[in-house]
Design an enzyme around this catalytic site. Structure first.
Site, mmCIF file in Angstrom:
data_model
loop_
_atom_site.group_PDB
_atom_site.id
_atom_site.type_symbol
_atom_site.label_atom_id
_atom_site.label_comp_id
_atom_site.label_asym_id
_atom_site.label_seq_id
_atom_site.Cartn_x
_atom_site.Cartn_y
_atom_site.Cartn_z
ATOM 1 N N VAL A 1 0.862 -1.179 0.000
ATOM 2 C CA VAL A 1 0.000 0.000 0.000
ATOM 3 C C VAL A 1 0.898 1.227 0.000
ATOM 4 C CG1 VAL A 1 -2.095 -0.966 1.016
ATOM 5 C CG2 VAL A 1 -0.274 -0.188 2.517
ATOM 6 N N SER A 2 0.440 2.299 -0.652
ATOM 7 C CA SER A 2 1.264 3.492 -0.827
ATOM 8 C C SER A 2 1.333 4.374 0.416
ATOM 9 C CB SER A 2 0.744 4.322 -1.999
ATOM 10 O OG SER A 2 0.784 3.550 -3.172
ATOM 11 N N THR A 3 0.301 4.339 1.262
ATOM 12 C CA THR A 3 0.313 5.173 2.472
ATOM 13 C C THR A 3 0.095 4.299 3.695
ATOM 14 O OG1 THR A 3 -2.074 5.585 2.507
ATOM 15 C CG2 THR A 3 -0.728 7.082 1.163
ATOM 16 N N GLN B 1 -3.606 3.260 4.520
ATOM 17 C CA GLN B 1 -4.291 2.223 3.751
ATOM 18 C C GLN B 1 -4.090 0.858 4.400
ATOM 19 O OE1 GLN B 1 -2.232 3.241 0.073
ATOM 20 N NE2 GLN B 1 -4.187 3.727 -0.868
ATOM 21 N N GLY C 1 3.139 1.969 3.198
ATOM 22 C CA GLY C 1 3.581 3.346 2.969
ATOM 23 C C GLY C 1 4.732 3.453 1.989
#
Length: 198
Positions: free
Chosen positions: A10-12, A15, A39
């Site tokens: 997940v990018s952040t 999430q 992240g």
């Protein structure tokens, strides 16, 4: 014995990987063979858990991901990565590629992987173009772009107080500083109190 190595990302930090984790486990990946980056952007070359997942892969193993964009954003990088896995004798499997579970080691799966990688990059590029276009239109219209408010220095507050004492309306001076009138009054009072303590 060949293994399924699962990777989720997940990018952040806000999430959740719960859905990806559940899908990978349901596909037969063992808990010990599941690697998750939190992240971490797909655009970054180095992703700690992704690197560990690749180190764990040996000939005959298969890397399993839920969607193609978990690998990255560039078609060129995805294809180079797929080629690298093929040379190592490892497979790759995408659980949701073109609407189904695809083993990309097969000729049909490999072609679908290539086409979908190109489409994923095109979609990303279109989104980025839309965002850039929206920002420039908002700038041209003089609209606020959001983000962190700029820091107003004590020197700017002193100058603003002088303007108000000279007859400028406090509301206009505060607006020019990018703050509310109440914040301007609070900051100018704090500055006056600070000077009287000296």
């Amino acid at each position: 014995m060949t293994k399924l190595i699962g990777y989720a990302r997940v990018s952040t930090r806000q999430q959740s990987t719960d859905r990806q984790r559940a899908d990978l486990l349901a596909a037969g990946v063992r808990h010990d063979d599941l690697y998750i980056d939190h992240g971490v952007s797909g655009a970054r070359a180095s992703r700690p858990q992704f690197d560990r997942a690749l180190d764990a892969l040996i000939e005959g193993d298969t890397l399993v991901i839920t969607t193609l964009d978990r690998l990255g954003r560039s078609t060129q990088n995805m294809l180079a990565f797929a080629d690298g896995l093929r040379k190592r004798g490892a497979g790759r499997r995408v659980l949701n590629l073109g609407g189904g579970d695809v083993d990309t080691a097969t000729p049909m799966g490999s072609m679908l992987f290539t086409v979908m990688a190109a489409l994923a990059q095109m979609e990303h590029d279109i989104k980025r173009e839309r965002v850039t276009d929206s920002i420039s239109k908002r700038r041209e219209a003089g609209k606020d772009l959001g983000g962190r408010p700029r820091r107003v220095t004590e020197s700017q507050i002193r100058s603003a107080v002088r303007l108000v004492k000279g007859g400028e309306p406090a509301a206009q001076v505060a607006r020019d500083l990018g703050m509310s009138r109440a914040t301007f009054y609070r900051r100018s009072r704090a500055l006056t109190d600070q000077q009287s303590d000296i």
